[in-house]
Design a protein around this motif. Structure first.
Motif, PDB file in Angstrom:
ATOM      1  N   LEU A 144       2.757  -2.275 -21.292  1.00  0.00           N
ATOM      2  CA  LEU A 144       3.436  -0.984 -21.247  1.00  0.00           C
ATOM      3  C   LEU A 144       4.707  -1.074 -20.408  1.00  0.00           C
ATOM      4  O   LEU A 144       5.735  -0.493 -20.748  1.00  0.00           O
ATOM      5  N   TYR A 145       4.620  -1.804 -19.306  1.00  0.00           N
ATOM      6  CA  TYR A 145       5.792  -1.996 -18.449  1.00  0.00           C
ATOM      7  C   TYR A 145       6.913  -2.687 -19.224  1.00  0.00           C
ATOM      8  O   TYR A 145       8.079  -2.284 -19.163  1.00  0.00           O
ATOM      9  N   GLN A 146       6.561  -3.731 -19.974  1.00  0.00           N
ATOM     10  CA  GLN A 146       7.573  -4.461 -20.737  1.00  0.00           C
ATOM     11  C   GLN A 146       8.237  -3.558 -21.776  1.00  0.00           C
ATOM     12  O   GLN A 146       9.431  -3.655 -22.029  1.00  0.00           O
ATOM     13  N   ARG A 147       7.452  -2.665 -22.356  1.00  0.00           N
ATOM     14  CA  ARG A 147       7.961  -1.793 -23.413  1.00  0.00           C
ATOM     15  C   ARG A 147       8.851  -0.684 -22.858  1.00  0.00           C
ATOM     16  O   ARG A 147       9.846  -0.308 -23.485  1.00  0.00           O
ATOM     17  N   HIS A 148       8.498  -0.153 -21.678  1.00  0.00           N
ATOM     18  CA  HIS A 148       9.153   1.072 -21.224  1.00  0.00           C
ATOM     19  C   HIS A 148       9.980   0.955 -19.943  1.00  0.00           C
ATOM     20  O   HIS A 148      10.756   1.852 -19.645  1.00  0.00           O
ATOM     21  N   SER A 208       0.818  -1.214   0.000  1.00  0.00           N
ATOM     22  CA  SER A 208       0.000   0.000   0.000  1.00  0.00           C
ATOM     23  C   SER A 208       0.849   1.261   0.000  1.00  0.00           C
ATOM     24  O   SER A 208       0.330   2.369  -0.119  1.00  0.00           O
ATOM     25  N   LEU A 209       2.165   1.100   0.112  1.00  0.00           N
ATOM     26  CA  LEU A 209       3.059   2.253   0.265  1.00  0.00           C
ATOM     27  C   LEU A 209       3.686   2.725  -1.052  1.00  0.00           C
ATOM     28  O   LEU A 209       4.433   3.706  -1.048  1.00  0.00           O
ATOM     29  N   PHE A 210       3.390   2.062  -2.158  1.00  0.00           N
ATOM     30  CA  PHE A 210       3.905   2.553  -3.437  1.00  0.00           C
ATOM     31  C   PHE A 210       3.333   3.937  -3.725  1.00  0.00           C
ATOM     32  O   PHE A 210       2.173   4.219  -3.433  1.00  0.00           O
ATOM     33  N   ALA A 211       4.151   4.815  -4.303  1.00  0.00           N
ATOM     34  CA  ALA A 211       3.676   6.147  -4.667  1.00  0.00           C
ATOM     35  C   ALA A 211       2.637   6.028  -5.776  1.00  0.00           C
ATOM     36  O   ALA A 211       2.801   5.248  -6.707  1.00  0.00           O
ATOM     37  N   LYS A 212       1.586   6.819  -5.647  1.00  0.00           N
ATOM     38  CA  LYS A 212       0.520   6.811  -6.655  1.00  0.00           C
ATOM     39  C   LYS A 212       0.443   8.118  -7.429  1.00  0.00           C
ATOM     40  O   LYS A 212      -0.307   8.227  -8.391  1.00  0.00           O
ATOM     41  N   ASN A 213       1.222   9.112  -7.011  1.00  0.00           N
ATOM     42  CA  ASN A 213       1.175  10.410  -7.687  1.00  0.00           C
ATOM     43  C   ASN A 213       2.470  11.169  -7.456  1.00  0.00           C
ATOM     44  O   ASN A 213       3.317  10.775  -6.637  1.00  0.00           O
ATOM     45  N   LEU A 214       2.619  12.268  -8.182  1.00  0.00           N
ATOM     46  CA  LEU A 214       3.836  13.075  -8.101  1.00  0.00           C
ATOM     47  C   LEU A 214       4.022  13.670  -6.713  1.00  0.00           C
ATOM     48  O   LEU A 214       5.151  13.812  -6.237  1.00  0.00           O
ATOM     49  N   THR A 215       2.927  13.988  -6.047  1.00  0.00           N
ATOM     50  CA  THR A 215       3.013  14.576  -4.701  1.00  0.00           C
ATOM     51  C   THR A 215       3.775  13.666  -3.747  1.00  0.00           C
ATOM     52  O   THR A 215       4.643  14.116  -2.991  1.00  0.00           O
ATOM     53  N   THR A 216       3.462  12.370  -3.781  1.00  0.00           N
ATOM     54  CA  THR A 216       4.150  11.415  -2.903  1.00  0.00           C
ATOM     55  C   THR A 216       5.607  11.235  -3.319  1.00  0.00           C
ATOM     56  O   THR A 216       6.501  11.149  -2.464  1.00  0.00           O
ATOM     57  N   VAL A 217       5.853  11.178  -4.631  1.00  0.00           N
ATOM     58  CA  VAL A 217       7.230  11.064  -5.127  1.00  0.00           C
ATOM     59  C   VAL A 217       8.074  12.228  -4.606  1.00  0.00           C
ATOM     60  O   VAL A 217       9.196  12.043  -4.116  1.00  0.00           O
ATOM     61  N   VAL A 218       7.534  13.439  -4.687  1.00  0.00           N
ATOM     62  CA  VAL A 218       8.247  14.641  -4.240  1.00  0.00           C
ATOM     63  C   VAL A 218       8.447  14.612  -2.735  1.00  0.00           C
ATOM     64  O   VAL A 218       9.537  14.898  -2.234  1.00  0.00           O
ATOM     65  N   SER A 219       7.419  14.248  -2.006  1.00  0.00           N
ATOM     66  CA  SER A 219       7.506  14.193  -0.542  1.00  0.00           C
ATOM     67  C   SER A 219       8.591  13.226  -0.085  1.00  0.00           C
ATOM     68  O   SER A 219       9.398  13.537   0.805  1.00  0.00           O
ATOM     69  N   ASP A 220       8.638  12.039  -0.701  1.00  0.00           N
ATOM     70  CA  ASP A 220       9.672  11.052  -0.353  1.00  0.00           C
ATOM     71  C   ASP A 220      11.067  11.592  -0.655  1.00  0.00           C
ATOM     72  O   ASP A 220      12.009  11.419   0.135  1.00  0.00           O
ATOM     73  N   MET A 221      11.213  12.261  -1.798  1.00  0.00           N
ATOM     74  CA  MET A 221      12.520  12.779  -2.170  1.00  0.00           C
ATOM     75  C   MET A 221      12.965  13.904  -1.247  1.00  0.00           C
ATOM     76  O   MET A 221      14.164  14.058  -0.969  1.00  0.00           O
ATOM     77  N   VAL A 237      14.960  -8.587  -1.155  1.00  0.00           N
ATOM     78  CA  VAL A 237      14.880  -7.560  -2.199  1.00  0.00           C
ATOM     79  C   VAL A 237      15.685  -7.978  -3.421  1.00  0.00           C
ATOM     80  O   VAL A 237      16.880  -8.257  -3.326  1.00  0.00           O
ATOM     81  N   LYS A 238      15.022  -8.004  -4.571  1.00  0.00           N
ATOM     82  CA  LYS A 238      15.677  -8.257  -5.847  1.00  0.00           C
ATOM     83  C   LYS A 238      15.687  -6.957  -6.632  1.00  0.00           C
ATOM     84  O   LYS A 238      14.683  -6.232  -6.653  1.00  0.00           O
ATOM     85  N   TRP A 239      16.818  -6.635  -7.264  1.00  0.00           N
ATOM     86  CA  TRP A 239      16.891  -5.407  -8.057  1.00  0.00           C
ATOM     87  C   TRP A 239      15.806  -5.411  -9.127  1.00  0.00           C
ATOM     88  O   TRP A 239      15.714  -6.339  -9.932  1.00  0.00           O
ATOM     89  N   GLY A 240      14.958  -4.393  -9.104  1.00  0.00           N
ATOM     90  CA  GLY A 240      13.873  -4.295 -10.075  1.00  0.00           C
ATOM     91  C   GLY A 240      12.679  -5.169  -9.768  1.00  0.00           C
ATOM     92  O   GLY A 240      11.712  -5.186 -10.528  1.00  0.00           O
ATOM     93  N   GLY A 241      12.698  -5.867  -8.652  1.00  0.00           N
ATOM     94  CA  GLY A 241      11.633  -6.818  -8.330  1.00  0.00           C
ATOM     95  C   GLY A 241      10.273  -6.187  -8.108  1.00  0.00           C
ATOM     96  O   GLY A 241       9.241  -6.829  -8.306  1.00  0.00           O
ATOM     97  N   GLN A 242      10.249  -4.920  -7.674  1.00  0.00           N
ATOM     98  CA  GLN A 242       8.974  -4.248  -7.410  1.00  0.00           C
ATOM     99  C   GLN A 242       8.632  -3.214  -8.488  1.00  0.00           C
ATOM    100  O   GLN A 242       7.654  -2.486  -8.359  1.00  0.00           O
ATOM    101  N   SER A 243       9.434  -3.168  -9.544  1.00  0.00           N
ATOM    102  CA  SER A 243       9.285  -2.060 -10.497  1.00  0.00           C
ATOM    103  C   SER A 243       7.963  -2.076 -11.251  1.00  0.00           C
ATOM    104  O   SER A 243       7.430  -1.013 -11.592  1.00  0.00           O
ATOM    105  N   ILE A 244       7.405  -3.268 -11.512  1.00  0.00           N
ATOM    106  CA  ILE A 244       6.120  -3.286 -12.216  1.00  0.00           C
ATOM    107  C   ILE A 244       5.028  -2.681 -11.346  1.00  0.00           C
ATOM    108  O   ILE A 244       4.131  -1.984 -11.835  1.00  0.00           O
ATOM    109  N   GLU A 245       5.106  -2.918 -10.026  1.00  0.00           N
ATOM    110  CA  GLU A 245       4.129  -2.301  -9.117  1.00  0.00           C
ATOM    111  C   GLU A 245       4.289  -0.789  -9.082  1.00  0.00           C
ATOM    112  O   GLU A 245       3.302  -0.049  -8.987  1.00  0.00           O
ATOM    113  N   VAL A 246       5.540  -0.318  -9.164  1.00  0.00           N
ATOM    114  CA  VAL A 246       5.789   1.121  -9.222  1.00  0.00           C
ATOM    115  C   VAL A 246       5.082   1.717 -10.432  1.00  0.00           C
ATOM    116  O   VAL A 246       4.355   2.721 -10.328  1.00  0.00           O
ATOM    117  N   PHE A 247       5.258   1.094 -11.583  1.00  0.00           N
ATOM    118  CA  PHE A 247       4.660   1.582 -12.826  1.00  0.00           C
ATOM    119  C   PHE A 247       3.134   1.555 -12.752  1.00  0.00           C
ATOM    120  O   PHE A 247       2.457   2.531 -13.083  1.00  0.00           O
TER     121      PHE A 247
END
Length: 441
Positions: free
Chosen positions: A284-288, A121-134, A316-326
């Motif tokens: 889309l994830y596979q393409r980008h 439930s903690l994946f960022a869903k919008n730019l606001t959260t991305v900015v806040s985390d950074m 943790v695997k490198w890139g293991g959660q990236s599809i959920e991020v997308f």
């Protein structure tokens, strides 16, 4: 927010490629670690100190590199495929940006690369959260790494990373003004950036048609779906716009015999055939994103690099959660941030836009289109400037780029480069970095 962020610092000796002759007696100094940006949300970062034969790192700027996707890893792709000291074969990169700056790679949003969340439930869903985390990360970084507090600090980005960079730059500027983060923030560079998705999509047809990659029928089909995307965005139906964006890319691939969205001079052979498409977000994830997690890099990051770093949790695997991020960012994906760029310019923050001539996904025509929509009072003066041809060296006669600037806004047109400018035109990209960071040529 949970417990205070924890910063884990490790000073280590880097991997050395056998048989490589180094210009200096040792590789550049490195640090890496995790910052807990929210409870159960952990952001991985990797810092390289500048490696210049005549200047100490204190005499050169610090660059934060933000990768795209969302879900692509800066610590992996940006580092080993584009601007870091070594390539994925562990060989010395002649055009590493470390010659001109220290580089801070960060795997963001959380879940990207070696970054991870303990709760889905903690994946960022919008730019606001991305900015806040950074902001949490940058506050912690500059508090702990006091040697960088006065060094000129720039954010460089690529693709969706540019959208994130715009939001982060504005928030950082305000934090510096308030004194909540101590750093010498000097500006942001937006490379082939997803600032206005609609302007990119509307330019796909004309760009491909002008380069003989669409015929009249294909142009009509691409234009038709682009108008559908425009209608969805005008109705604030951003999730639908993302779905239609995927449809538009399918139509382009069918009409162009699978043109590569990242460089129109090459061909992309799809992993998923059109009659086996299945889930849109997966496609889309596979393409980008998966495109930047290819086997050789994946093996490097989850093998020798993981062993070197020593701090990556077993789960943790490198890139293991990236599809959920997308997937979690899908609703936010097609939203424009032209207004944020306007706010940056109004705040007198230096903004640079650079774009590869052969990029399709964020083609230069689309970039120029959203720039014309800026409300910046100096836009007319910028537009009236004559661009200047650039060469990689005084001896070169081949035009490598064009450049135009006025006050705190600049644009670089990088020739013979696709979406990943540093990969395609490393020398010109390095020259651009020196120009943006105001170093003598």
């Amino acid at each position: 927010m949970g417990p205070p962020p924890v910063l884990l610092l490790l000073l280590v000796l880097p991997l050395l490629a056998a048989g490589v002759v180094l210009r200096q007696s040792q590789e550049p100094k490195e640090l890496w670690g995790y910052v807990q940006v929210r409870s159960k949300a952990h952001m991985f970062w990797w810092l390289y100190y500048a490696d210049n034969p005549t200047k100490d790192f204190t005499e050169l700027p610090l660059i934060l590199w933000l990768q795209g996707g969302p879900g692509a890893s800066g610590c992996g792709f940006g580092n080993f495929e584009e601007i870091g000291p070594l390539d994925k074969e562990m060989k010395r990169r002649n055009t590493t940006w470390l010659q001109a700056a220290s580089i801070l790679f960060v795997d963001n949003p959380v879940g990207t690369g070696f970054s991870y969340v303990d709760d889905c439930s903690l994946f960022a869903k919008n730019l606001t959260t991305v900015v806040s985390d950074m902001m949490v990360f940058l506050g912690e970084f500059f508090t702990r790494r006091t040697e960088f507090q006065t060094i000129p600090f720039y954010i460089f980005s690529e693709s969706y990373g540019g959208k994130m960079a715009a939001g982060i730059a504005l928030e950082l500027h305000e934090a510096v003004q308030k004194g909540t983060i101590k750093c010498n923030f000097m500006g942001a560079a937006l490379g082939d950036s997803w600032i206005s998705p609609l302007d990119s999509v509307l330019s796909w047809g004309p760009y491909l048609y002008s380069t003989s990659l669409l015929d009249d029928k294909g142009l009509a089909e691409v234009t038709g779906v682009a108008k559908e995307i425009m209608d969805a965005i005008n109705k604030n139906q951003y999730g639908l716009a993302t779905e239609l964006w995927g449809k538009a890319e399918d139509i382009i691939e069918e009409n162009t015999d699978n043109v590569n969205f990242y460089n129109i001079m090459t061909k992309e052979v799809p992993e998923v055939k059109s009659n086996e498409q299945g889930n849109l977000h997966l496609r889309l994830y596979q393409r980008h994103v998966r495109n930047m997690h290819k086997d050789s890099l994946n093996e490097l990051m989850n093998g020798p690099i993981r062993k070197k770093l020593k701090i990556i949790p077993d789960c943790v695997k490198w890139g293991g959660q990236s599809i959920e991020v997308f997937q979690n960012m899908a609703e936010d994906f097609m939203k424009p941030v032209i207004d944020i760029v306007d706010q940056l310019l109004a705040a007198n923050v230096n903004v640079t836009v650079y774009n590869g001539q052969l990029d399709l996904i964020v083609d230069t025509m689309g970039q120029e289109a959203w720039i014309r929509k800026l409300k910046w009072p100096n836009l007319n003066q910028f537009s009236q400037q004559r661009w200047k041809a650039l060469y990689v060296s005084p001896e070169s006669t081949e035009t490598a780029a064009f450049h135009k600037a006025y006050e705190n806004f600049a644009f670089f047109w990088i020739l013979k480069a696709g979406h990943m400018v540093p990969s395609d035109q490393g020398e010109m990209a390095l020259k651009m970095v020196r120009m943006v960071t105001q170093q003598q040529q």
